[in-house]
Design an enzyme around this catalytic site. Structure first.
Site, PDB file in Angstrom:
ATOM      1  N   GLN A 125       0.457  -1.133   0.563  1.00  0.00           N
ATOM      2  CA  GLN A 125       0.239   0.347   0.687  1.00  0.00           C
ATOM      3  C   GLN A 125       0.967   0.976  -0.157  1.00  0.00           C
ATOM      4  O   GLN A 125       1.941   1.410   1.264  1.00  0.00           O
ATOM      5  CB  GLN A 125      -0.716  -0.321   0.818  1.00  0.00           C
ATOM      6  CG  GLN A 125      -2.058   1.478   1.354  1.00  0.00           C
ATOM      7  CD  GLN A 125      -2.473   1.134   2.761  1.00  0.00           C
ATOM      8  OE1 GLN A 125      -2.069   0.758   4.065  1.00  0.00           O
ATOM      9  NE2 GLN A 125      -4.356   0.932   2.250  1.00  0.00           N
ATOM     10  N   TYR A 200      -6.497  10.128   4.262  1.00  0.00           N
ATOM     11  CA  TYR A 200      -5.134  10.245   3.478  1.00  0.00           C
ATOM     12  C   TYR A 200      -4.975  11.786   2.414  1.00  0.00           C
ATOM     13  O   TYR A 200      -5.722  11.845   2.042  1.00  0.00           O
ATOM     14  CB  TYR A 200      -3.880   9.229   3.401  1.00  0.00           C
ATOM     15  CG  TYR A 200      -3.842   8.275   4.985  1.00  0.00           C
ATOM     16  CD1 TYR A 200      -2.688   8.595   5.514  1.00  0.00           C
ATOM     17  CD2 TYR A 200      -4.946   7.344   5.203  1.00  0.00           C
ATOM     18  CE1 TYR A 200      -2.607   8.235   6.746  1.00  0.00           C
ATOM     19  CE2 TYR A 200      -4.430   6.735   6.306  1.00  0.00           C
ATOM     20  CZ  TYR A 200      -3.674   6.782   7.369  1.00  0.00           C
ATOM     21  OH  TYR A 200      -3.505   6.482   8.378  1.00  0.00           O
ATOM     22  N   ARG A 376      -8.677  -8.163  10.430  1.00  0.00           N
ATOM     23  CA  ARG A 376      -8.433  -8.276  11.675  1.00  0.00           C
ATOM     24  C   ARG A 376      -8.818  -9.949  12.066  1.00  0.00           C
ATOM     25  O   ARG A 376      -8.472 -10.464  12.876  1.00  0.00           O
ATOM     26  CB  ARG A 376      -9.675  -7.819  12.636  1.00  0.00           C
ATOM     27  CG  ARG A 376      -9.252  -6.661  12.926  1.00  0.00           C
ATOM     28  CD  ARG A 376     -10.069  -5.850  13.665  1.00  0.00           C
ATOM     29  NE  ARG A 376     -11.691  -5.948  12.108  1.00  0.00           N
ATOM     30  CZ  ARG A 376     -12.552  -4.595  12.577  1.00  0.00           C
ATOM     31  NH1 ARG A 376     -13.231  -4.346  14.513  1.00  0.00           N
ATOM     32  NH2 ARG A 376     -12.950  -4.279  11.453  1.00  0.00           N
TER      33      ARG A 376
HETATM   34  C1  LIG Z   1      -4.250  -2.547  13.477  1.00  0.00           C
HETATM   35  C2  LIG Z   1      -5.086  -2.408  11.970  1.00  0.00           C
HETATM   36  C3  LIG Z   1      -4.021  -1.346  11.744  1.00  0.00           C
HETATM   37  C4  LIG Z   1      -4.758  -0.984  10.505  1.00  0.00           C
HETATM   38  N1  LIG Z   1      -4.089   0.002   9.399  1.00  0.00           N
HETATM   39  C5  LIG Z   1      -4.042  -0.068   7.837  1.00  0.00           C
HETATM   40  C6  LIG Z   1      -3.167   1.087   7.071  1.00  0.00           C
HETATM   41  O1  LIG Z   1      -2.006   0.396   7.226  1.00  0.00           O
HETATM   42  N2  LIG Z   1      -3.666   1.313   6.052  1.00  0.00           N
HETATM   43  C7  LIG Z   1      -5.426   0.420   5.374  1.00  0.00           C
HETATM   44  O2  LIG Z   1      -5.356   1.467   4.790  1.00  0.00           O
HETATM   45  N3  LIG Z   1      -5.460   0.275   6.579  1.00  0.00           N
HETATM   46  C8  LIG Z   1      -5.899  -0.168   7.942  1.00  0.00           C
HETATM   47  N4  LIG Z   1      -6.278  -0.882   8.527  1.00  0.00           N
HETATM   48  C9  LIG Z   1      -7.744  -0.813   8.397  1.00  0.00           C
HETATM   49  C10 LIG Z   1      -8.144  -1.860   7.826  1.00  0.00           C
HETATM   50  O3  LIG Z   1      -6.664  -2.518   6.287  1.00  0.00           O
HETATM   51  C11 LIG Z   1      -9.616  -2.331   7.223  1.00  0.00           C
HETATM   52  O4  LIG Z   1     -10.649  -0.959   6.847  1.00  0.00           O
HETATM   53  C12 LIG Z   1     -10.184  -2.943   8.658  1.00  0.00           C
HETATM   54  O5  LIG Z   1      -9.584  -3.430   9.976  1.00  0.00           O
HETATM   55  C13 LIG Z   1     -11.129  -3.376   8.398  1.00  0.00           C
HETATM   56  O6  LIG Z   1     -11.336  -4.726   7.581  1.00  0.00           O
HETATM   57  P1  LIG Z   1     -11.580  -5.809   8.960  1.00  0.00           P
HETATM   58  O7  LIG Z   1     -12.681  -6.076   9.555  1.00  0.00           O
HETATM   59  O8  LIG Z   1     -11.204  -7.021   7.788  1.00  0.00           O
HETATM   60  O9  LIG Z   1     -10.962  -6.042  10.355  1.00  0.00           O
HETATM   61  C14 LIG Z   1      -6.052  -1.181  10.019  1.00  0.00           C
HETATM   62  C15 LIG Z   1      -6.630  -1.347  10.659  1.00  0.00           C
HETATM   63  C16 LIG Z   1      -6.598  -2.118  12.004  1.00  0.00           C
HETATM   64  C17 LIG Z   1      -7.246  -3.361  12.379  1.00  0.00           C
END
Ligand SMILES: Cc1cc2nc3c(=O)[nH]c(=O)nc-3n(C[C@H](O)[C@H](O)[C@H](O)COP(=O)(O)O)c2cc1C
Length: 418
Positions: A125, A200, A376
């Site tokens: 990314q 961002y 997650r």
């Molecule tokens: C610990 C953590 C770090 C994250 N860091 C980023 C990141 O660096 N870039 C990004 O686009 N989204 C980031 N996200 C968001 C995730 O990419 C995703 O959009 C969000 O967790 C929802 O997906 P999920 O329900 O499958 O976790 C992060 C999420 C978590 C939990």
């Protein structure tokens, strides 16, 4: 598109082919079948989405980062995504973030080789934080954004204001995205994901709340999309034909005055018109609605524990409970708005947000999405895809406590369930 119980249409636009084929098979088979993403062949349709790892001390990828992505690859995902890598030192939200440069290419080559050895593809990314920065190395301690802004996030780090970018600043950012993407290809990445969401820089340009420019870079959606599309065009020129280019976009910013779904559909249509290979549908604005991205609990206590700056700790103690709003979790929480995009474009779409179970994956396929991304669920269970495919598991242990969000700033992202 029509869907029946066991006879339904799956678009193969991800293969950039001009036809739609009917698959007489069930959605579970489709999830675990090989799929094409532009010129790439993925072994299945599950993508590990970017979740900031906190494994780049000094801004450089570590052995821990390699182990993390190797484990995810060994766990069965079709493609894993290395999280936020800034395209330039000034594109970092804070100093410990990775930024793309020649010196880290050899370590990234180790990472991509390790992932490939486990049979998965790997994406990185690429982003720029724009005004949302507490990076004290910023020249003049002033962050840059589409328009003048108060930088709440950097207030305590002595970066209270953001300056509106000049034409030269904009040209530099376009160059930086192109150069970073070229280095990603040199490092062996199969794909790059352009971060157009979560508040961002490119998302700040798209959002009517943060882009108040009156020149060709602001105003109408066409103008607000001018920078993201210029970035896409430059990246495409620099990566060559074998690297897939994805964009992560917002369905909604999650606050009044921000990007709403009608314009989010327009964003997807413009990206499709400009030849994006796939769009990852997300939402939320890190500086204003951070937990809109995730849903579930806001782990304020743990966030205070891991905060390094005393001043930030104090602010979180005093105001965190008012500033950080939690949103209730539900499985596939972006499905409903994502449907509107699905109906409006033919480009491959990646459904994201609360995909926890085999049912989530099947629903995504049934609803016409080409890929499903998991964050997650795979932090909690990196081998979930393999276990689901073997019939040994039907859902992740993740309970959306969101403590992984705090853990990434402690010793690197991990699930506290052990
Ligand atoms: C610990 C953590 C770090 C994250 N860091 C980023 C990141 O660096 N870039 C990004 O686009 N989204 C980031 N996200 C968001 C995730 O990419 C995703 O959009 C969000 O967790 C929802 O997906 P999920 O329900 O499958 O976790 C992060 C999420 C978590 C939990």
């Amino acid at each position: 598109m029509a869907f029946g119980a066991d006879s339904w249409h799956v678009s193969l636009r991800g293969m950039q082919e001009e036809y739609v084929t009917t698959m007489h098979t069930d959605p579970r088979t489709v999830v675990f079948s090989p799929a094409r993403l532009a010129g790439l062949q993925l072994r299945n349709r599950v993508i590990k989405t970017a979740t900031y790892e906190g494994m780049c001390p000094g801004g450089s990828p570590s052995d821990a980062l390699i182990r993390h992505h190797r484990e995810l690859a060994a766990g069965g995902v079709g493609m894993t995504t290395v999280a936020y890598c800034a395209v330039s030192p000034n594109g970092r939200t804070f100093e410990a973030q990775m930024y793309m440069r020649a010196a880290i290419v050899p370590k990234l080559q180790e990472l991509t080789a390790a992932v490939h050895a486990e049979g998965a593809a790997v994406s990185i990314q690429l982003g720029h934080c724009g005004y949302f920065s507490r990076n004290t190395a910023l020249p003049g301690r002033r962050s840059l954004g589409p328009s003048f802004a108060i930088n709440e996030y950097g207030l305590m780090s002595g970066i209270p204001f953001a300056k509106a970018m000049t034409e030269d600043d904009i040209a530099t950012v376009i160059d930086d995205f192109g150069a970073a993407a070229a280095r990603a290809v040199e490092a062996g990445f199969d794909a790059v994901e352009l971060h157009l969401g979560h508040g961002y820089l490119l998302s700040q340009f798209i959002s009517p709340a943060t882009n108040r420019r009156r020149d060709r870079w602001g105003g109408s959606l066409d103008n607000r999309m001018r920078l993201p599309l210029a970035v896409l065009q430059r990246v495409r020129e620099r990566v060559g034909p074998h690297c897939a280019v994805l964009a992560k976009t917002n369905l909604r910013d999650g606050f009044k005055g921000g990007l709403e779904l009608d314009e989010a559909v327009g964003v997807a249509q413009r990206l499709e018109g400009a030849g994006i290979d796939a769009i990852v549908l997300s939402g939320g604005f890190t500086s204003k609605t951070p937990f809109y991205l995730f849903r579930g609990a806001a782990p304020l206590k743990q966030m205070i524990e891991v905060e390094h700056s005393r001043l930030h700790k104090l602010m979180l103690r005093l105001f965190g409970r008012y500033a950080i709003k939690a949103y209730p979790f539900k499985e596939l929480f972006f499905l409903e708005p994502a449907r509107a995009v699905r109906q409006a474009v033919r480009v491959p779409l990646v459904l994201l947000g609360g995909a926890l179970s085999i049912d989530s994956l099947e629903t995504a396929m049934r609803e016409g999405f080409d890929f499903v991304a998991m964050g997650r669920a795979l932090i909690a269970d990196p081998d979930l895809v393999n276990r689901m495919q073997r019939g040994e598991a039907t859902r992740s242990r993740c309970n959306s406590c969101n403590q992984c969000v705090a853990e990434m700033d402690r010793h690197g992202v991990r699930c506290v369930l052990g």
